[in-house]
Design an enzyme around this catalytic site. Structure first.
Site, mmCIF file in Angstrom:
data_model
loop_
_atom_site.group_PDB
_atom_site.id
_atom_site.type_symbol
_atom_site.label_atom_id
_atom_site.label_comp_id
_atom_site.label_asym_id
_atom_site.label_seq_id
_atom_site.Cartn_x
_atom_site.Cartn_y
_atom_site.Cartn_z
ATOM 1 N N CYS A 106 -6.410 46.700 111.739
ATOM 2 C CA CYS A 106 -6.172 45.833 110.582
ATOM 3 C C CYS A 106 -7.332 45.869 109.578
ATOM 4 O O CYS A 106 -7.156 45.514 108.413
ATOM 5 C CB CYS A 106 -5.919 44.400 111.024
ATOM 6 S SG CYS A 106 -4.426 44.254 112.017
ATOM 7 N N ASN A 148 2.239 40.494 108.940
ATOM 8 C CA ASN A 148 0.994 41.242 109.111
ATOM 9 C C ASN A 148 1.319 42.735 109.088
ATOM 10 O O ASN A 148 1.959 43.242 110.011
ATOM 11 C CB ASN A 148 0.355 40.833 110.443
ATOM 12 C CG ASN A 148 -0.974 41.518 110.705
ATOM 13 O OD1 ASN A 148 -1.337 42.466 110.008
ATOM 14 N ND2 ASN A 148 -1.694 41.045 111.698
ATOM 15 N N HIS A 197 -7.080 39.917 104.506
ATOM 16 C CA HIS A 197 -6.064 40.481 105.400
ATOM 17 C C HIS A 197 -5.030 39.389 105.675
ATOM 18 O O HIS A 197 -5.383 38.236 105.908
ATOM 19 C CB HIS A 197 -6.729 40.941 106.694
ATOM 20 C CG HIS A 197 -5.760 41.376 107.746
ATOM 21 N ND1 HIS A 197 -4.710 42.218 107.473
ATOM 22 C CD2 HIS A 197 -5.672 41.077 109.074
ATOM 23 C CE1 HIS A 197 -4.022 42.423 108.585
ATOM 24 N NE2 HIS A 197 -4.579 41.736 109.559
HETATM 25 O O1 UT7 Z 1 -4.205 41.388 112.323
HETATM 26 C C1 UT7 Z 1 -5.012 41.508 113.448
HETATM 27 C C2 UT7 Z 1 -5.563 40.227 113.795
HETATM 28 N N1 UT7 Z 1 -4.556 39.390 114.383
HETATM 29 C C3 UT7 Z 1 -4.566 38.120 114.090
HETATM 30 O O2 UT7 Z 1 -5.339 37.716 113.281
HETATM 31 C C4 UT7 Z 1 -3.671 37.200 114.873
HETATM 32 C C5 UT7 Z 1 -4.485 36.043 115.343
HETATM 33 N N2 UT7 Z 1 -3.754 35.069 116.105
HETATM 34 C C6 UT7 Z 1 -2.761 34.292 115.596
HETATM 35 O O3 UT7 Z 1 -2.345 34.446 114.476
HETATM 36 C C7 UT7 Z 1 -2.236 33.196 116.463
HETATM 37 O O4 UT7 Z 1 -3.055 33.058 117.590
HETATM 38 C C8 UT7 Z 1 -0.788 33.394 116.919
HETATM 39 C C9 UT7 Z 1 0.148 33.186 115.763
HETATM 40 C C10 UT7 Z 1 -0.603 34.776 117.507
HETATM 41 C C11 UT7 Z 1 -0.420 32.355 117.993
HETATM 42 O O5 UT7 Z 1 -0.660 31.057 117.499
HETATM 43 P P1 UT7 Z 1 -1.486 30.013 118.376
HETATM 44 O O6 UT7 Z 1 -1.444 28.746 117.661
HETATM 45 O O7 UT7 Z 1 -2.830 30.623 118.648
HETATM 46 O O8 UT7 Z 1 -0.631 29.904 119.685
HETATM 47 P P2 UT7 Z 1 -1.030 30.263 121.191
HETATM 48 O O9 UT7 Z 1 -1.124 31.729 121.382
HETATM 49 O O10 UT7 Z 1 -2.174 29.410 121.613
HETATM 50 O O11 UT7 Z 1 0.270 29.764 121.916
HETATM 51 C C12 UT7 Z 1 0.690 28.404 121.860
HETATM 52 C C13 UT7 Z 1 2.081 28.306 122.462
HETATM 53 C C14 UT7 Z 1 2.212 29.027 123.801
HETATM 54 O O12 UT7 Z 1 3.052 28.263 124.622
HETATM 55 P P3 UT7 Z 1 2.439 27.338 125.789
HETATM 56 O O13 UT7 Z 1 1.688 28.302 126.676
HETATM 57 O O14 UT7 Z 1 1.550 26.373 125.089
HETATM 58 O O15 UT7 Z 1 3.652 26.759 126.399
HETATM 59 C C15 UT7 Z 1 2.903 30.296 123.434
HETATM 60 O O16 UT7 Z 1 3.631 30.841 124.525
HETATM 61 O O17 UT7 Z 1 3.047 28.930 121.593
HETATM 62 C C16 UT7 Z 1 3.835 29.844 122.357
HETATM 63 N N3 UT7 Z 1 4.318 30.899 121.482
HETATM 64 C C17 UT7 Z 1 5.483 30.823 120.822
HETATM 65 N N4 UT7 Z 1 6.405 29.851 120.746
HETATM 66 C C18 UT7 Z 1 7.480 30.072 119.974
HETATM 67 C C19 UT7 Z 1 3.742 32.102 121.222
HETATM 68 N N5 UT7 Z 1 4.514 32.793 120.376
HETATM 69 C C20 UT7 Z 1 5.595 32.035 120.121
HETATM 70 C C21 UT7 Z 1 6.749 32.197 119.336
HETATM 71 N N6 UT7 Z 1 7.656 31.194 119.280
HETATM 72 N N7 UT7 Z 1 6.977 33.324 118.609
#
Ligand code: UT7
Length: 323
Positions: free
Chosen positions: A113, A280, A250
Protein backbone atom coordinates in the site's frame (compact mmCIF):
# COMPACT_ATOMS: atom_id res chain seq x y z
CA UNK A 1 18.43 22.10 -8.00
CA UNK A 2 16.46 19.75 -10.27
CA UNK A 3 12.89 19.35 -9.05
CA UNK A 4 10.25 16.82 -10.11
CA UNK A 5 7.12 18.78 -11.01
CA UNK A 6 3.69 17.18 -11.58
CA UNK A 7 2.64 17.78 -15.20
CA UNK A 8 -0.46 15.62 -15.36
CA UNK A 9 -2.59 13.10 -13.50
CA UNK A 10 -4.94 10.37 -14.67
CA UNK A 11 -6.96 7.51 -13.30
CA UNK A 12 -9.05 4.56 -14.28
CA UNK A 13 -11.63 2.51 -12.36
CA UNK A 14 -13.08 -0.73 -13.71
CA UNK A 15 -16.70 -0.52 -14.80
CA UNK A 16 -18.13 -2.95 -12.24
CA UNK A 17 -19.16 -1.24 -8.99
CA UNK A 18 -19.85 -3.44 -5.98
CA UNK A 19 -21.86 -1.94 -3.12
CA UNK A 20 -21.41 -3.11 0.49
CA UNK A 21 -24.80 -4.84 0.35
CA UNK A 22 -23.28 -7.34 -2.13
CA UNK A 23 -21.36 -8.95 0.77
CA UNK A 24 -24.43 -9.31 3.02
CA UNK A 25 -25.62 -12.39 1.13
CA UNK A 26 -22.15 -14.01 1.09
CA UNK A 27 -20.84 -13.33 4.58
CA UNK A 28 -21.86 -12.53 8.15
CA UNK A 29 -21.52 -8.77 7.61
CA UNK A 30 -23.62 -5.67 7.04
CA UNK A 31 -23.43 -2.46 5.06
CA UNK A 32 -23.72 -0.66 8.40
CA UNK A 33 -20.65 -2.47 9.87
CA UNK A 34 -18.48 -1.81 6.80
CA UNK A 35 -19.56 1.83 6.55
CA UNK A 36 -19.14 2.65 10.24
CA UNK A 37 -15.84 0.74 10.78
CA UNK A 38 -14.13 1.74 7.52
CA UNK A 39 -15.98 4.54 5.69
CA UNK A 40 -16.17 2.28 2.61
CA UNK A 41 -19.47 2.28 0.71
CA UNK A 42 -18.52 0.67 -2.60
CA UNK A 43 -15.51 -0.43 -4.63
CA UNK A 44 -14.72 -1.36 -8.25
CA UNK A 45 -13.72 -4.87 -9.35
CA UNK A 46 -11.89 -5.60 -12.61
CA UNK A 47 -13.72 -7.76 -15.14
CA UNK A 48 -12.54 -11.21 -16.10
CA UNK A 49 -9.75 -10.72 -18.62
CA UNK A 50 -9.05 -7.18 -17.39
CA UNK A 51 -5.55 -7.00 -15.93
CA UNK A 52 -3.52 -4.61 -13.77
CA UNK A 53 -1.68 -3.42 -16.90
CA UNK A 54 -5.00 -2.58 -18.61
CA UNK A 55 -5.98 -0.37 -15.67
CA UNK A 56 -2.51 1.20 -15.63
CA UNK A 57 -2.53 1.93 -19.37
CA UNK A 58 -5.94 3.64 -19.17
CA UNK A 59 -4.77 5.83 -16.27
CA UNK A 60 -1.50 6.60 -18.08
CA UNK A 61 -3.30 7.65 -21.28
CA UNK A 62 -5.36 10.17 -19.33
CA UNK A 63 -2.26 11.52 -17.55
CA UNK A 64 -0.41 11.90 -20.88
CA UNK A 65 -3.36 13.71 -22.42
CA UNK A 66 -3.68 16.11 -19.49
CA UNK A 67 0.08 16.75 -19.55
CA UNK A 68 -0.08 17.45 -23.29
CA UNK A 69 2.49 14.71 -23.88
CA UNK A 70 2.78 11.52 -25.89
CA UNK A 71 4.41 8.27 -24.74
CA UNK A 72 7.57 9.04 -26.72
CA UNK A 73 8.14 12.09 -24.50
CA UNK A 74 8.71 9.82 -21.50
CA UNK A 75 12.11 8.55 -20.36
CA UNK A 76 10.88 6.04 -17.78
CA UNK A 77 7.84 4.30 -16.36
CA UNK A 78 7.66 3.18 -12.73
CA UNK A 79 4.67 1.05 -11.76
CA UNK A 80 3.87 0.42 -8.10
CA UNK A 81 1.92 -2.81 -7.77
CA UNK A 82 1.66 -5.94 -5.63
CA UNK A 83 -0.74 -7.56 -8.10
CA UNK A 84 1.32 -7.70 -11.31
CA UNK A 85 -0.09 -9.28 -14.47
CA UNK A 86 2.62 -11.97 -14.33
CA UNK A 87 5.49 -12.95 -12.06
CA UNK A 88 7.68 -11.39 -14.72
CA UNK A 89 8.26 -9.31 -16.80
CA UNK A 90 7.49 -6.16 -14.86
CA UNK A 91 3.97 -4.85 -15.43
CA UNK A 92 5.65 -1.54 -16.30
CA UNK A 93 7.11 -3.11 -19.45
CA UNK A 94 3.63 -4.30 -20.48
CA UNK A 95 2.43 -0.73 -19.94
CA UNK A 96 5.38 0.61 -21.94
CA UNK A 97 4.49 -1.61 -24.92
CA UNK A 98 0.78 -0.86 -24.51
CA UNK A 99 1.46 2.87 -24.73
CA UNK A 100 3.54 2.31 -27.88
CA UNK A 101 6.71 3.64 -26.24
CA UNK A 102 9.81 2.46 -28.11
CA UNK A 103 12.51 3.96 -25.89
CA UNK A 104 13.44 4.51 -22.25
CA UNK A 105 13.07 1.99 -19.43
CA UNK A 106 10.31 0.58 -17.24
CA UNK A 107 10.17 -1.36 -13.99
CA UNK A 108 7.94 -2.19 -11.03
CA UNK A 109 8.21 -1.28 -7.37
CA UNK A 110 6.59 -3.43 -4.72
CA UNK A 111 5.93 -1.82 -1.35
CA UNK A 112 2.26 -2.86 -1.12
CA UNK A 113 0.00 0.00 0.00
CA UNK A 114 3.01 2.31 0.39
CA UNK A 115 4.09 1.46 -3.16
CA UNK A 116 3.11 4.72 -4.79
CA UNK A 117 4.97 6.80 -2.18
CA UNK A 118 8.06 4.62 -2.74
CA UNK A 119 7.64 4.94 -6.53
CA UNK A 120 7.29 8.73 -6.38
CA UNK A 121 10.42 8.96 -4.26
CA UNK A 122 12.26 6.64 -6.64
CA UNK A 123 11.15 8.61 -9.70
CA UNK A 124 12.28 11.82 -7.97
CA UNK A 125 15.68 10.16 -7.56
CA UNK A 126 15.79 9.36 -11.30
CA UNK A 127 15.07 12.99 -12.10
CA UNK A 128 17.41 14.50 -9.47
CA UNK A 129 20.29 12.26 -10.61
CA UNK A 130 19.73 13.21 -14.25
CA UNK A 131 18.81 9.67 -15.36
CA UNK A 132 15.43 10.86 -16.63
CA UNK A 133 13.68 14.12 -17.43
CA UNK A 134 10.13 12.80 -17.62
CA UNK A 135 8.83 9.88 -15.59
CA UNK A 136 5.38 8.29 -15.63
CA UNK A 137 4.61 7.00 -12.13
CA UNK A 138 1.65 4.64 -11.80
CA UNK A 139 -0.06 2.82 -8.95
CA UNK A 140 -2.23 -0.02 -10.29
CA UNK A 141 -3.81 -2.97 -8.53
CA UNK A 142 -6.29 -5.81 -8.90
CA UNK A 143 -6.52 -6.80 -5.22
CA UNK A 144 -9.82 -8.59 -5.97
CA UNK A 145 -7.56 -11.38 -7.34
CA UNK A 146 -5.95 -12.05 -3.92
CA UNK A 147 -9.04 -11.90 -1.71
CA UNK A 148 -10.21 -14.83 0.39
CA UNK A 149 -13.95 -14.39 -0.17
CA UNK A 150 -14.71 -16.28 3.05
CA UNK A 151 -12.73 -13.82 5.22
CA UNK A 152 -15.03 -10.95 6.19
CA UNK A 153 -12.13 -9.16 7.90
CA UNK A 154 -10.40 -8.49 4.57
CA UNK A 155 -12.50 -9.10 1.46
CA UNK A 156 -14.90 -6.20 2.12
CA UNK A 157 -12.03 -3.71 2.32
CA UNK A 158 -10.24 -3.81 -1.03
CA UNK A 159 -10.94 -2.70 -4.59
CA UNK A 160 -9.28 -2.42 -8.00
CA UNK A 161 -8.09 0.67 -9.88
CA UNK A 162 -5.16 2.69 -11.16
CA UNK A 163 -3.82 6.22 -10.96
CA UNK A 164 -0.94 7.90 -12.77
CA UNK A 165 1.21 10.99 -12.39
CA UNK A 166 3.74 12.44 -14.84
CA UNK A 167 6.77 14.10 -13.30
CA UNK A 168 9.05 16.43 -15.27
CA UNK A 169 12.43 17.90 -14.36
CA UNK A 170 12.37 21.65 -13.71
CA UNK A 171 15.27 23.77 -12.41
CA UNK A 172 14.36 25.14 -8.95
CA UNK A 173 16.11 27.38 -6.40
CA UNK A 174 16.51 24.58 -3.87
CA UNK A 175 14.11 26.21 -1.41
CA UNK A 176 10.70 25.10 -0.08
CA UNK A 177 9.13 27.69 -2.41
CA UNK A 178 10.09 25.54 -5.42
CA UNK A 179 7.39 23.65 -7.27
CA UNK A 180 7.72 19.85 -7.37
CA UNK A 181 8.75 17.22 -4.86
CA UNK A 182 10.32 18.93 -1.85
CA UNK A 183 11.08 15.94 0.39
CA UNK A 184 10.39 12.22 0.82
CA UNK A 185 10.48 9.89 3.83
CA UNK A 186 10.55 6.10 3.42
CA UNK A 187 10.47 3.41 6.12
CA UNK A 188 10.14 -0.36 6.45
CA UNK A 189 10.19 -2.83 9.34
CA UNK A 190 10.32 -6.44 8.16
CA UNK A 191 9.77 -7.66 11.73
CA UNK A 192 6.13 -6.60 11.32
CA UNK A 193 5.54 -8.55 8.11
CA UNK A 194 3.12 -11.06 9.69
CA UNK A 195 0.57 -8.32 10.35
CA UNK A 196 -0.22 -8.05 6.64
CA UNK A 197 1.00 -10.45 3.97
CA UNK A 198 -0.06 -12.80 1.19
CA UNK A 199 0.21 -16.51 2.07
CA UNK A 200 1.45 -17.63 -1.34
CA UNK A 201 4.22 -16.77 -3.75
CA UNK A 202 6.60 -17.96 -6.41
CA UNK A 203 9.38 -19.34 -4.26
CA UNK A 204 7.56 -20.52 -1.12
CA UNK A 205 4.37 -22.11 -2.39
CA UNK A 206 4.24 -21.81 -6.15
CA UNK A 207 0.77 -20.29 -5.74
CA UNK A 208 -0.64 -16.77 -5.81
CA UNK A 209 -2.06 -16.93 -2.27
CA UNK A 210 -4.54 -14.81 -0.35
CA UNK A 211 -4.16 -11.59 1.60
CA UNK A 212 -4.00 -12.09 5.38
CA UNK A 213 -4.24 -9.20 7.83
CA UNK A 214 -4.41 -8.61 11.56
CA UNK A 215 -6.47 -5.50 10.94
CA UNK A 216 -6.61 -4.05 14.44
CA UNK A 217 -2.82 -4.28 14.88
CA UNK A 218 -2.23 -2.69 11.46
CA UNK A 219 -4.68 0.02 12.48
CA UNK A 220 -2.69 0.92 15.59
CA UNK A 221 0.62 1.08 13.72
CA UNK A 222 -1.01 3.11 10.96
CA UNK A 223 -2.16 6.16 12.90
CA UNK A 224 1.07 6.47 14.85
CA UNK A 225 3.47 5.82 11.94
CA UNK A 226 1.60 7.94 9.38
CA UNK A 227 1.51 11.03 11.58
CA UNK A 228 5.22 10.53 12.39
CA UNK A 229 6.33 10.14 8.74
CA UNK A 230 4.26 13.18 7.72
CA UNK A 231 5.95 15.24 10.45
CA UNK A 232 9.41 14.03 9.36
CA UNK A 233 8.81 14.82 5.68
CA UNK A 234 7.62 18.33 6.56
CA UNK A 235 10.69 18.84 8.78
CA UNK A 236 12.95 17.75 5.90
CA UNK A 237 11.28 20.30 3.61
CA UNK A 238 11.43 23.06 6.25
CA UNK A 239 7.61 23.20 6.45
CA UNK A 240 5.04 22.72 9.23
CA UNK A 241 1.54 21.14 9.29
CA UNK A 242 0.17 24.70 9.06
CA UNK A 243 1.72 24.97 5.57
CA UNK A 244 -0.29 22.01 4.20
CA UNK A 245 -2.99 22.88 1.67
CA UNK A 246 -3.96 19.25 0.94
CA UNK A 247 -3.35 15.92 2.61
CA UNK A 248 -3.81 13.05 0.16
CA UNK A 249 -3.59 9.97 2.40
CA UNK A 250 -3.68 6.29 1.54
CA UNK A 251 -7.36 5.40 1.48
CA UNK A 252 -7.61 2.30 3.69
CA UNK A 253 -9.97 3.33 6.45
CA UNK A 254 -11.70 6.64 7.18
CA UNK A 255 -10.99 6.23 10.90
CA UNK A 256 -7.24 5.96 10.21
CA UNK A 257 -7.40 9.05 7.98
CA UNK A 258 -9.33 11.07 10.60
CA UNK A 259 -7.01 9.88 13.41
CA UNK A 260 -3.92 10.86 11.42
CA UNK A 261 -5.34 14.27 10.49
CA UNK A 262 -6.17 14.89 14.15
CA UNK A 263 -2.62 14.00 15.22
CA UNK A 264 -1.38 16.46 12.57
CA UNK A 265 -3.94 19.06 13.75
CA UNK A 266 -5.24 19.31 10.21
CA UNK A 267 -8.89 20.16 9.52
CA UNK A 268 -10.73 17.51 7.47
CA UNK A 269 -11.61 20.02 4.72
CA UNK A 270 -7.93 19.84 3.72
CA UNK A 271 -8.03 16.05 3.36
CA UNK A 272 -8.84 14.37 0.03
CA UNK A 273 -11.22 11.44 0.58
CA UNK A 274 -12.05 8.72 -1.95
CA UNK A 275 -12.26 5.72 0.39
CA UNK A 276 -16.09 5.67 0.30
CA UNK A 277 -16.19 5.07 -3.46
CA UNK A 278 -12.94 3.16 -4.09
CA UNK A 279 -12.28 1.10 -0.95
CA UNK A 280 -8.63 0.29 -0.36
CA UNK A 281 -6.88 0.02 -3.74
CA UNK A 282 -3.41 -0.42 -2.18
CA UNK A 283 -0.71 1.28 -4.30
CA UNK A 284 -3.37 2.79 -6.55
CA UNK A 285 -5.17 4.68 -3.79
CA UNK A 286 -3.00 7.81 -3.62
CA UNK A 287 -2.65 8.41 -7.38
CA UNK A 288 -6.38 7.73 -7.75
CA UNK A 289 -7.13 10.31 -5.04
CA UNK A 290 -4.64 12.79 -6.56
CA UNK A 291 -6.22 12.45 -9.99
CA UNK A 292 -9.81 12.64 -8.71
CA UNK A 293 -8.99 15.78 -6.70
CA UNK A 294 -7.12 17.24 -9.70
CA UNK A 295 -10.15 16.54 -11.91
CA UNK A 296 -12.29 18.42 -9.39
CA UNK A 297 -9.90 21.38 -9.68
CA UNK A 298 -8.89 21.19 -6.01
CA UNK A 299 -5.16 21.84 -6.46
CA UNK A 300 -3.91 25.33 -7.35
CA UNK A 301 -0.34 26.00 -8.55
CA UNK A 302 1.80 26.52 -5.45
CA UNK A 303 -0.36 24.40 -3.12
CA UNK A 304 1.54 22.21 -0.64
CA UNK A 305 0.37 18.61 -1.00
CA UNK A 306 1.37 15.84 1.41
CA UNK A 307 0.79 12.14 0.65
CA UNK A 308 1.32 9.33 3.15
CA UNK A 309 0.73 5.57 3.15
CA UNK A 310 1.38 2.39 5.13
CA UNK A 311 1.00 -1.25 4.23
CA UNK A 312 2.48 -4.73 4.16
CA UNK A 313 6.11 -5.10 5.12
CA UNK A 314 5.38 -3.11 7.05
CA UNK A 315 6.38 -0.27 4.76
CA UNK A 316 5.35 3.33 5.15
CA UNK A 317 6.33 6.79 4.03
CA UNK A 318 5.34 10.19 2.77
CA UNK A 319 6.08 12.76 0.10
CA UNK A 320 5.61 16.52 0.24
CA UNK A 321 5.36 18.43 -3.01
CA UNK A 322 4.37 21.84 -4.20
CA UNK A 323 1.76 21.62 -6.99
O1 UT7 B 1 -3.87 -0.70 3.35
C1 UT7 B 1 -3.00 -1.43 4.15
C2 UT7 B 1 -3.21 -1.09 5.53
N1 UT7 B 1 -4.43 -1.68 6.01
C3 UT7 B 1 -5.16 -0.99 6.84
O2 UT7 B 1 -4.84 0.13 7.10
C4 UT7 B 1 -6.31 -1.67 7.52
C5 UT7 B 1 -6.22 -1.39 8.98
N2 UT7 B 1 -7.27 -1.98 9.77
C6 UT7 B 1 -8.58 -1.63 9.68
O3 UT7 B 1 -8.97 -0.86 8.85
C7 UT7 B 1 -9.51 -2.20 10.70
O4 UT7 B 1 -8.78 -2.84 11.70
C8 UT7 B 1 -10.54 -3.18 10.13
C9 UT7 B 1 -11.57 -2.44 9.33
C10 UT7 B 1 -9.86 -4.23 9.28
C11 UT7 B 1 -11.29 -3.89 11.28
O5 UT7 B 1 -11.87 -2.93 12.13
P1 UT7 B 1 -11.66 -3.04 13.71
O6 UT7 B 1 -12.48 -2.00 14.31
O7 UT7 B 1 -10.18 -3.00 13.96
O8 UT7 B 1 -12.26 -4.44 14.04
P2 UT7 B 1 -11.55 -5.73 14.67
O9 UT7 B 1 -10.64 -6.37 13.69
O10 UT7 B 1 -11.03 -5.40 16.02
O11 UT7 B 1 -12.81 -6.66 14.82
C12 UT7 B 1 -13.91 -6.29 15.65
C13 UT7 B 1 -15.04 -7.28 15.40
C14 UT7 B 1 -14.59 -8.74 15.44
O12 UT7 B 1 -15.60 -9.49 16.04
P3 UT7 B 1 -15.47 -9.97 17.57
O13 UT7 B 1 -14.21 -10.80 17.60
O14 UT7 B 1 -15.35 -8.71 18.36
O15 UT7 B 1 -16.71 -10.74 17.78
C15 UT7 B 1 -14.50 -9.10 13.99
O16 UT7 B 1 -14.67 -10.50 13.78
O17 UT7 B 1 -15.60 -7.08 14.09
C16 UT7 B 1 -15.65 -8.34 13.41
N3 UT7 B 1 -15.57 -8.12 11.98
C17 UT7 B 1 -16.66 -7.93 11.21
N4 UT7 B 1 -17.96 -7.86 11.51
C18 UT7 B 1 -18.82 -7.65 10.50
C19 UT7 B 1 -14.47 -8.10 11.19
N5 UT7 B 1 -14.82 -7.87 9.92
C20 UT7 B 1 -16.16 -7.78 9.90
C21 UT7 B 1 -17.12 -7.56 8.90
N6 UT7 B 1 -18.43 -7.50 9.23
N7 UT7 B 1 -16.78 -7.40 7.59
Amino acid sequence: MRRSVVRGTGHYLPERVVENSYFESMLDTTDEWIRSRTGIERRHFAAEGEFTSDLAIAAARQALERAGMVAEDLDAIVVATSTPDLTFPATATIVQAGLGMQRGFAYDIQAVCAGFVFALSNADGLIKSGQADRVLVIGAETFSRIMDWTDRGTCVLFGDGAGAVILEAVEGEGTSDDRGILATDLNSDGNLRELLYVDGGVSRTGTVGFLRMQGNLVFRHAVEKLAATAKRVLDKAGLTPGDIDWLVPHQANLRIIVGTAQKMQLPMDKVVLTVADHGNTSAASIPLALSVADTQGKFKPGDVVVTEAIGGGMSWGSVVLRW
